[in-house]
Design a protein around this motif. Structure first.
Motif, short mmCIF file in Angstrom:
data_model
loop_
_atom_site.label_atom_id
_atom_site.label_comp_id
_atom_site.label_asym_id
_atom_site.label_seq_id
_atom_site.Cartn_x
_atom_site.Cartn_y
_atom_site.Cartn_z
N PRO A 91 23.81 28.10 -55.73
CA PRO A 91 23.30 28.88 -54.60
C PRO A 91 23.67 28.28 -53.24
O PRO A 91 23.54 28.96 -52.22
CB PRO A 91 21.78 28.87 -54.82
N ALA A 92 24.13 27.03 -53.22
CA ALA A 92 24.52 26.41 -51.94
C ALA A 92 25.95 26.85 -51.61
O ALA A 92 26.89 26.49 -52.30
CB ALA A 92 24.44 24.89 -52.04
N THR A 93 26.06 27.63 -50.55
CA THR A 93 27.36 28.23 -50.21
C THR A 93 28.27 27.26 -49.47
O THR A 93 29.47 27.51 -49.32
CB THR A 93 27.16 29.46 -49.30
N HIS A 94 27.71 26.16 -48.94
CA HIS A 94 28.51 25.22 -48.16
C HIS A 94 27.75 23.90 -48.06
O HIS A 94 26.53 23.86 -48.28
CB HIS A 94 28.79 25.76 -46.75
N VAL A 95 28.48 22.85 -47.71
CA VAL A 95 27.82 21.59 -47.34
C VAL A 95 27.57 21.67 -45.84
O VAL A 95 28.51 21.91 -45.07
CB VAL A 95 28.73 20.39 -47.67
N PRO A 96 26.31 21.50 -45.40
CA PRO A 96 26.08 21.53 -43.95
C PRO A 96 26.95 20.49 -43.25
O PRO A 96 27.04 19.35 -43.68
CB PRO A 96 24.59 21.19 -43.82
N MET A 97 27.60 20.91 -42.16
CA MET A 97 28.51 20.01 -41.47
C MET A 97 27.81 18.75 -40.99
O MET A 97 28.38 17.65 -41.01
CB MET A 97 29.18 20.72 -40.29
N ALA A 98 26.56 18.89 -40.56
CA ALA A 98 25.83 17.75 -40.00
C ALA A 98 25.69 16.62 -41.02
O ALA A 98 25.91 15.45 -40.70
CB ALA A 98 24.45 18.21 -39.52
N ASP A 99 25.34 16.99 -42.26
CA ASP A 99 25.19 15.96 -43.29
C ASP A 99 26.55 15.35 -43.64
O ASP A 99 26.67 14.15 -43.83
CB ASP A 99 24.55 16.56 -44.55
N MET A 100 27.55 16.22 -43.72
CA MET A 100 28.88 15.71 -44.05
C MET A 100 29.29 14.63 -43.06
O MET A 100 29.74 13.54 -43.44
CB MET A 100 29.88 16.88 -44.04
N LEU A 101 29.11 14.92 -41.78
CA LEU A 101 29.52 13.96 -40.75
C LEU A 101 28.64 12.72 -40.74
O LEU A 101 29.12 11.60 -40.55
CB LEU A 101 29.48 14.63 -39.37
N ALA A 102 27.34 12.90 -40.93
CA ALA A 102 26.42 11.76 -40.83
C ALA A 102 26.70 10.72 -41.92
O ALA A 102 26.43 9.53 -41.73
CB ALA A 102 24.97 12.25 -40.91
N LEU A 103 27.25 11.17 -43.04
CA LEU A 103 27.49 10.23 -44.12
C LEU A 103 28.62 9.24 -43.83
O LEU A 103 28.89 8.36 -44.64
CB LEU A 103 27.72 10.96 -45.46
N VAL A 104 29.23 9.35 -42.67
CA VAL A 104 30.19 8.31 -42.28
C VAL A 104 29.50 6.95 -42.27
O VAL A 104 30.12 5.92 -42.55
CB VAL A 104 30.83 8.61 -40.90
N VAL A 105 28.21 6.92 -41.97
CA VAL A 105 27.53 5.63 -41.87
C VAL A 105 27.38 4.95 -43.25
O VAL A 105 27.91 3.85 -43.44
CB VAL A 105 26.17 5.74 -41.14
#
Ligand code: HEM
Ligand code: HEM
Lengths: 196, 196
Positions: free
Chosen positions: A135-149
């Motif tokens: 049911p998840a149509t996408h990975v939210p961009m915010a989480d994707m980017l935050a995981l750089v840490v």
């Protein structure tokens, strides 16, 4: 061509449409992250240290995602529970990605596969590669980017443990940070359209 | 209320519309970057070390932007040359930002000002605060995000030079990296719309 040794769904070495991002734009992004000649050998060396321990690294990242409800949600199946097959297939490609970050040249094929990974996080292609009905149509961009840490900080102990006297752990960690950042910035492209 | 001591265009302590990002979503992003209790004092201490040297830090960042054509382009005036007034006014707010990152609490006001800065990089509000007629309608999101690398790495020598025996440079640098990442992720919100 994929071979039996390739992870399920991994298409780096197959024919892919060229990335909409030009080599010139890539060079600008590399300038943004202060990419330097010395980063290439530092990253290769990091890859040599990480390669035998990629499974351990993925254990850490998957524990983190698995124990964080808003993250694991993107791996849910139609029943609202984590889809173990989906997780396992993505894990194989994620392990391969660690090696690719460290070892592959930043050429047109590299750019094309960054775009492919971008689309696989985005609504354009998420769930298609593994044929899942999440049911998840996408990975939210915010989480994707935050995981750089976590992805940057968690490799440090591995580098420290694997380093010999000639290795510069800080240099290896910085080269990784720069390469991962460029990667994530490229993955954000389909989310931002014209203003990317 | 602004006072004479505030940089031109700085509106942190004024009434701002609430951020569309909820406190709950902020907590998720803080989880993504592994924000921990220990990061708060580490960041405050970093702020104490950086505060007297904020102008030097901005010299470095502005040299970098000024010498990079695709970056300085967003500060161009209608004549296609860098607009010195625009650069100077933004510099004042940028200096203030360094202190704010380290010292302000992550509350509703903080969230509201992150949204304001987001809009000031985006087409929504760029050029308005300083009343400039720059042909650059927005800061490209890719460059904005990529600059996490120089902004994280360049503070390290300052922390090293200012640290006493009781300070942990790595801990201060990591707290800064986490806080800046959350900040930038919040600034990316208007670029990505629903998929943010
Ligand atoms: C630093 C951040 C991230 C990195 C380095 C990363 C890495 C990767 C890689 C290497 C793949 C496989 C790409 C391929 O198909 O070859 C992938 C896919 C995927 N990632 Fe990420 N990822 C990141 C952030 C996230 C986040 C925050 C989530 C949300 C929990 C996430 C969820 C997924 C999912 C669901 C897929 C499978 C997409 C599909 O259906 O094809 N990723 N990621
Ligand atoms: C780590 C990345 C960045 C940080 C921390 C940062 C920080 C800031 C801050 C603190 C401000 C002033 C906010 C305020 O009004 O109070 C600002 C404004 C601005 N920044 Fe950035 N910035 C980043 C990336 C960039 C990039 C890559 C560019 C392009 C060169 C850029 C161009 C601008 C411009 C043009 C303004 C003024 C916008 C306006 O017209 O109001 N920024 N930035």
């Amino acid at each position: 061509m994929t071979t039996e040794a390739n992870p399920a769904g991994y298409t780096y070495d197959q024919d892919l449409p060229p990335s909409p991002v030009s080599r010139q734009r890539l060079d600008e992004l590399l300038t943004d992250v202060m990419w330097a000649e010395e980063d290439v050998p530092a990253l290769r060396r990091a890859g040599a240290i990480l390669a035998p321990r990629v499974a351990e690294l993925l254990d850490i990242w998957y524990d983190f995602i698995g124990s964080t409800p808003h993250l694991v949600a993107v791996f849910h199946g139609p029943d609202g529970e984590p889809d173990a097959d989906y997780l396992a297939r993505v894990r194989g490609r994620f392990e391969q990605w660690v090696l690719d970050v460290c070892e592959r040249r930043f050429d047109d094929r590299w750019l094309a596969y960054q775009e492919e990974i971008a689309l696989r996080h985005h609504t354009t292609k998420k769930n298609q590669t593994d044929g899942v009905e999440s049911p998840a149509t996408h990975v939210p961009m915010a989480d994707m980017l935050a995981l750089v840490v976590p992805v940057t900080l968690s490799i440090r102990p591995f580098l420290q443990e694997g380093a010999t006297k000639d290795d510069d752990v800080e240099a290896m960690n910085q080269a990784w940070f720069k390469a991962v950042t460029v990667t994530l910035v490229l993955w954000s492209r389909p989310y931002a359209g014209e203003l990317w």
